[in-house]
Design a protein around this motif. Structure first.
Motif, PDB file in Angstrom:
ATOM      1  N   SER B 179      41.988  58.834  18.099  1.00  0.00           N
ATOM      2  CA  SER B 179      42.550  58.218  19.104  1.00  0.00           C
ATOM      3  C   SER B 179      42.182  59.037  20.322  1.00  0.00           C
ATOM      4  CB  SER B 179      44.145  58.379  18.975  1.00  0.00           C
ATOM      5  OG  SER B 179      44.713  59.783  19.148  1.00  0.00           O
ATOM      6  N   ALA B 180      41.665  60.299  20.502  1.00  0.00           N
ATOM      7  CA  ALA B 180      41.253  60.971  21.627  1.00  0.00           C
ATOM      8  C   ALA B 180      39.839  60.261  22.129  1.00  0.00           C
ATOM      9  CB  ALA B 180      41.150  62.549  21.352  1.00  0.00           C
ATOM     10  N   VAL B 181      39.180  59.939  21.025  1.00  0.00           N
ATOM     11  CA  VAL B 181      38.052  59.397  21.526  1.00  0.00           C
ATOM     12  C   VAL B 181      38.109  57.932  22.309  1.00  0.00           C
ATOM     13  CG1 VAL B 181      35.594  58.309  20.721  1.00  0.00           C
ATOM     14  CG2 VAL B 181      36.418  60.513  19.806  1.00  0.00           C
ATOM     15  N   ARG B 182      39.184  57.330  21.561  1.00  0.00           N
ATOM     16  CA  ARG B 182      39.533  56.012  22.060  1.00  0.00           C
ATOM     17  C   ARG B 182      39.952  56.039  23.531  1.00  0.00           C
ATOM     18  NH1 ARG B 182      42.544  52.609  18.137  1.00  0.00           N
ATOM     19  NH2 ARG B 182      44.439  53.588  18.851  1.00  0.00           N
ATOM     20  N   ALA B 183      40.975  57.107  23.663  1.00  0.00           N
ATOM     21  CA  ALA B 183      41.451  57.062  25.046  1.00  0.00           C
ATOM     22  C   ALA B 183      40.518  57.471  26.007  1.00  0.00           C
ATOM     23  CB  ALA B 183      42.537  58.365  24.761  1.00  0.00           C
ATOM     24  N   MET B 190      35.578  55.271  32.921  1.00  0.00           N
ATOM     25  CA  MET B 190      34.770  55.363  31.929  1.00  0.00           C
ATOM     26  C   MET B 190      34.279  53.816  31.446  1.00  0.00           C
ATOM     27  SD  MET B 190      33.515  57.625  30.533  1.00  0.00           S
ATOM     28  CE  MET B 190      33.087  58.496  29.008  1.00  0.00           C
ATOM     29  N   ILE B 191      35.234  53.000  31.609  1.00  0.00           N
ATOM     30  CA  ILE B 191      34.800  51.387  31.223  1.00  0.00           C
ATOM     31  C   ILE B 191      33.676  50.963  32.309  1.00  0.00           C
ATOM     32  CG2 ILE B 191      36.020  49.260  31.645  1.00  0.00           C
ATOM     33  CD1 ILE B 191      38.539  50.396  30.514  1.00  0.00           C
ATOM     34  N   ASP B 192      33.937  51.468  33.777  1.00  0.00           N
ATOM     35  CA  ASP B 192      32.840  51.066  34.736  1.00  0.00           C
ATOM     36  C   ASP B 192      31.602  51.540  34.169  1.00  0.00           C
ATOM     37  OD1 ASP B 192      34.954  49.760  35.934  1.00  0.00           O
ATOM     38  OD2 ASP B 192      35.293  51.119  37.631  1.00  0.00           O
ATOM     39  N   ARG B 193      31.498  52.706  33.826  1.00  0.00           N
ATOM     40  CA  ARG B 193      30.380  53.413  33.558  1.00  0.00           C
ATOM     41  C   ARG B 193      29.486  52.932  32.409  1.00  0.00           C
ATOM     42  NH1 ARG B 193      29.312  59.207  35.544  1.00  0.00           N
ATOM     43  NH2 ARG B 193      27.372  58.515  35.476  1.00  0.00           N
ATOM     44  N   LEU B 194      30.399  52.581  31.365  1.00  0.00           N
ATOM     45  CA  LEU B 194      29.969  51.747  30.162  1.00  0.00           C
ATOM     46  C   LEU B 194      29.326  50.561  30.307  1.00  0.00           C
ATOM     47  CD1 LEU B 194      32.734  53.008  27.649  1.00  0.00           C
ATOM     48  CD2 LEU B 194      30.317  53.815  27.608  1.00  0.00           C
ATOM     49  N   LYS B 195      29.910  50.027  31.429  1.00  0.00           N
ATOM     50  CA  LYS B 195      29.581  48.698  31.463  1.00  0.00           C
ATOM     51  C   LYS B 195      28.265  48.512  32.361  1.00  0.00           C
ATOM     52  CE  LYS B 195      31.414  44.488  34.193  1.00  0.00           C
ATOM     53  NZ  LYS B 195      30.267  43.550  33.235  1.00  0.00           N
ATOM     54  N   ALA B 196      28.087  49.690  33.201  1.00  0.00           N
ATOM     55  CA  ALA B 196      26.830  49.654  33.863  1.00  0.00           C
ATOM     56  C   ALA B 196      25.625  50.147  33.178  1.00  0.00           C
ATOM     57  CB  ALA B 196      27.130  50.856  34.766  1.00  0.00           C
ATOM     58  N   LEU B 197      26.122  50.926  31.963  1.00  0.00           N
ATOM     59  CA  LEU B 197      25.209  51.310  30.852  1.00  0.00           C
ATOM     60  C   LEU B 197      24.749  50.199  30.170  1.00  0.00           C
ATOM     61  CD1 LEU B 197      23.615  53.743  29.523  1.00  0.00           C
ATOM     62  CD2 LEU B 197      25.484  53.771  27.998  1.00  0.00           C
ATOM     63  N   TRP B 261      27.744  62.405  30.997  1.00  0.00           N
ATOM     64  CA  TRP B 261      29.001  62.099  31.774  1.00  0.00           C
ATOM     65  C   TRP B 261      30.022  61.648  30.550  1.00  0.00           C
ATOM     66  CZ3 TRP B 261      29.261  57.004  30.232  1.00  0.00           C
ATOM     67  CH2 TRP B 261      27.910  56.246  30.315  1.00  0.00           C
ATOM     68  N   LEU B 262      29.571  61.325  29.451  1.00  0.00           N
ATOM     69  CA  LEU B 262      30.546  60.751  28.578  1.00  0.00           C
ATOM     70  C   LEU B 262      31.529  61.941  28.366  1.00  0.00           C
ATOM     71  CD1 LEU B 262      28.523  59.084  25.395  1.00  0.00           C
ATOM     72  CD2 LEU B 262      30.442  58.040  26.654  1.00  0.00           C
ATOM     73  N   ARG B 263      31.232  63.142  27.721  1.00  0.00           N
ATOM     74  CA  ARG B 263      32.414  63.958  27.588  1.00  0.00           C
ATOM     75  C   ARG B 263      33.480  63.523  26.602  1.00  0.00           C
ATOM     76  NH1 ARG B 263      32.275  67.653  32.230  1.00  0.00           N
ATOM     77  NH2 ARG B 263      34.692  67.776  32.106  1.00  0.00           N
ATOM     78  N   LEU B 264      32.894  63.187  25.434  1.00  0.00           N
ATOM     79  CA  LEU B 264      33.785  62.667  24.650  1.00  0.00           C
ATOM     80  C   LEU B 264      34.150  64.114  23.738  1.00  0.00           C
ATOM     81  CD1 LEU B 264      31.948  59.615  23.009  1.00  0.00           C
ATOM     82  CD2 LEU B 264      33.913  59.568  24.255  1.00  0.00           C
ATOM     83  N   PRO B 265      35.398  63.898  23.275  1.00  0.00           N
ATOM     84  CA  PRO B 265      35.907  65.093  22.274  1.00  0.00           C
ATOM     85  C   PRO B 265      34.958  65.222  21.089  1.00  0.00           C
ATOM     86  CG  PRO B 265      37.707  63.561  22.838  1.00  0.00           C
ATOM     87  CD  PRO B 265      36.506  62.835  23.377  1.00  0.00           C
ATOM     88  N   ALA B 266      35.055  66.505  20.704  1.00  0.00           N
ATOM     89  CA  ALA B 266      33.950  66.818  19.611  1.00  0.00           C
ATOM     90  C   ALA B 266      34.666  67.360  18.747  1.00  0.00           C
ATOM     91  CB  ALA B 266      33.001  67.667  20.121  1.00  0.00           C
ATOM     92  N   VAL B 267      34.152  67.472  17.330  1.00  0.00           N
ATOM     93  CA  VAL B 267      34.857  68.065  16.391  1.00  0.00           C
ATOM     94  C   VAL B 267      34.244  69.400  15.790  1.00  0.00           C
ATOM     95  CG1 VAL B 267      35.555  67.809  13.648  1.00  0.00           C
ATOM     96  CG2 VAL B 267      36.180  66.111  15.537  1.00  0.00           C
ATOM     97  N   ILE B 268      34.776  70.569  15.915  1.00  0.00           N
ATOM     98  CA  ILE B 268      34.275  71.723  15.504  1.00  0.00           C
ATOM     99  C   ILE B 268      35.305  72.505  14.642  1.00  0.00           C
ATOM    100  CG2 ILE B 268      33.062  73.872  15.823  1.00  0.00           C
ATOM    101  CD1 ILE B 268      32.557  73.020  18.732  1.00  0.00           C
ATOM    102  N   PRO B 269      35.326  72.249  13.231  1.00  0.00           N
ATOM    103  CA  PRO B 269      36.166  73.097  12.506  1.00  0.00           C
ATOM    104  C   PRO B 269      36.490  74.420  12.768  1.00  0.00           C
ATOM    105  CG  PRO B 269      35.178  71.597  11.153  1.00  0.00           C
ATOM    106  CD  PRO B 269      34.337  71.715  12.366  1.00  0.00           C
ATOM    107  N   GLY B 270      37.546  75.034  13.124  1.00  0.00           N
ATOM    108  CA  GLY B 270      37.828  76.441  13.552  1.00  0.00           C
ATOM    109  C   GLY B 270      37.444  76.532  14.851  1.00  0.00           C
TER     110      GLY B 270
END
Lengths: 190, 336
Positions: B179-183, B190-197, B261-270
């Motif tokens: 849900s964090a990625v989706r948010a 972000m929607i604008d940039r993704l559309k531009a991409l 520019w995406l800066r999506l959340p990442a998963v690092i266990p611990g």
């Protein structure tokens, strides 16, 4: 000290020189300071002249050659601990071996720095008074953390376990990395 | 003359000691309690330190013994937390570079040597040489801090912060992560940039960007897919920022790297606990380095000869201690 007027008095000193207490004639260094102090600005200056005035016969200290040897040893030891990171390290599947090795190397390096660079090797016995209690406190401090902090994940509530990162998550992500995207598009180049 | 435990070897000493009833002159150890009445019972006592070292050095060593406990607490907590943690990131999961760490170790060792050489030069009254070594020490310490700043910026650019609001590190690829990625992908900017991409013609994109755009499209459908499987979240996390496979060091194909520019959340266990301990340990060490550099800068204002020997020695003791801490920090943080 309240006796600055005493010392600013230009009255000449008696000729008998420094006075030593009985049984303290071995402290030749102190009598030398005393002589210096009476001609200079007095006892209050002792503390400042004491360490700045002369290196107290520290000539027995290692010298440049010893320091260079220690430096080379430190560089060699750093390379040795870095060696555990290289692919040539034979115990890659048993990290505990590497940890023990690196800690041994680190302790050796620390001893070299303390003994030679910090001159502790040539200091008198006060060095034990200051360092050993501190080191014991340090070890005690770390050990006391083990029951509460170190063993905190041995027994956890179900709820907490749900949100806890686990080694299985790492494996899951590695498996995802091998699988790639379901659409069969180009997998990232690892 | 009153009887005292300490007798003067010369009887004619009175005339010198007769004046000044408050005389504690040569006696800073409280032995002047006798002989106040008659005015010439004062004895010439000498200052006798409790320990055979100067006050400055004694205080420095007392300070260092508190510092031993300070850093032992930090390092001990780190070790206990690290081995008590159910998952702990490998150094390359969190973008730590072992060669850079080893280089910094080398820099600090060199600076320790230059301090020692400055001290030796000062003892031999070679003030110019001592100043040269001191300047070199200052330069090496600054280099250490520069490398440290570079390392910190590499962490920040991957969204690894020691505090929560800016950290983009998630502990596991679960629904919260999804849900964090989706948010993030649903933010208006972000929607604008993704559309531009999406509208960017193929030809203007590099090979990595083309493949990245394709992967990003798939992820966007995956996070919103109502039939999403739990494993899909791990796939998404791997696409955003892969944990480099063990042994290999060459990753960088994550979407966050392709499109910064995406800066999506990442998963690092611990990863969060790792970040807290890493920044705390290296941060406190860096503060100590900064203090050491200030001390050296002040020392440079003096003429570094035998008279400032004690000051250089004390500053050197402190600096060697800072080096000592790093000797333990480097393997614990970079190689464990």
């Amino acid at each position: 000290m309240s006796d600055h007027d005493h010392h600013t008095n230009p009255q000449p000193l008696p000729a008998h020189g420094p006075v030593t207490r009985p049984g303290e004639s071995t402290l030749g260094e102190s009598t030398a300071h005393d002589r210096h102090g009476t001609t200079g600005h007095g006892t209050t200056g002792h503390g400042t002249t004491g360490h700045g005035d002369e290196p107290h016969g520290h000539e027995s200290h290692g010298g440049i050659g010893t320091y260079m040897m220690v430096f080379l040893a430190l560089c060699g030891l750093t390379t040795m601990s870095f060696f555990t990171y290289s692919s040539a390290w034979p115990w890659r599947d048993q990290p505990q071996v590497g940890w023990a090795f690196m800690m041994a190397v680190s302790c050796t390096k620390a001893m070299l720095v303390v003994l030679f660079f910090m001159h502790v090797l040539w200091e008198a016995n006060w060095k034990y008074v200051l360092t050993i209690p501190a080191a014991m406190m340090a070890i005690f401090l770390a050990l006391m953390l083990v029951p509460d902090i170190g063993l905190r994940t041995r027994m956890v509530a179900q709820e907490r376990a749900l949100y806890m990162p686990r080694q299985s998550d790492v494996r899951l992500m590695e498996r995802a990395s091998d699988t790639g995207l379901p659409g069969g598009s180009t997998a990232p180049a690892h | 003359m009153t009887a005292s435990a300490i007798s003067l070897p010369h009887g004619d000493g009175h005339d010198h000691y007769a004046h000044g009833h408050d005389s504690s002159g040569y006696d800073s150890s409280g032995h002047d309690s006798h002989g106040h009445g008659d005015g010439h019972g004062h004895v010439h006592l000498q200052y006798q330190p409790g320990l055979p070292l100067s006050r400055g050095k004694l205080i420095m060593w007392l300070f260092l013994s508190t510092e031993i406990m300070f850093f032992a607490a930090l390092l001990g907590s780190y070790v206990v937390l690290r081995f008590g943690a159910p998952a702990w990131p490998l150094p390359h999961h969190v973008h730590l570079s072992e060669p850079i760490g080893a280089f910094n170790t080398f820099v600090l060792i060199c600076s320790s040597v230059t301090v020692v050489l400055a001290l030796e030069a000062a003892r031999a009254d070679k003030a110019e040489l001592a100043k040269l070594w001191m300047i070199l020490t200052l330069a090496l310490g600054t280099l250490f801090l520069g490398v440290k700043a570079y390392e910190y910026s590499a962490k920040f650019s991957h969204g690894i912060y020691p505090w929560s609001p800016r950290s983009r590190v998630y502990e596991k690829p679960d629904l919260y992560y999804g849900s964090a990625v989706r948010a993030r992908l649903g933010e208006p900017a972000m929607i604008d940039r993704l559309k531009a991409l999406d509208d960017t013609p193929e030809g203007t994109l590099s090979e990595a960007q083309r493949s990245g755009r394709e992967r990003l499209r798939q992820i966007r459908t995956m996070v919103t897919n109502p039939d999403q499987q739990p494993f899909d979240l791990a796939v998404i996390a791997d696409q955003v920022m892969p944990l480099a496979s063990s042994g290999g060091h060459g990753h960088g194909a994550g979407l966050n790297d392709v499109f910064p520019w995406l800066r999506l959340p990442a998963v690092i266990p611990g990863g969060n606990l790792w970040a807290s301990t890493y920044f705390l340990l290296t941060g406190f060490h860096a503060i100590h380095v900064v203090v050491g550099l200030i001390v050296f800068a002040i020392l440079l204002l003096y003429r570094l000869d035998h008279r400032t020997y004690g000051m250089i020695e004390n500053a050197g003791l402190y600096w060697h201690f800072v080096d000592l801490v790093w000797i333990f920090l480097f393997p614990l943080l970079y190689l464990f």
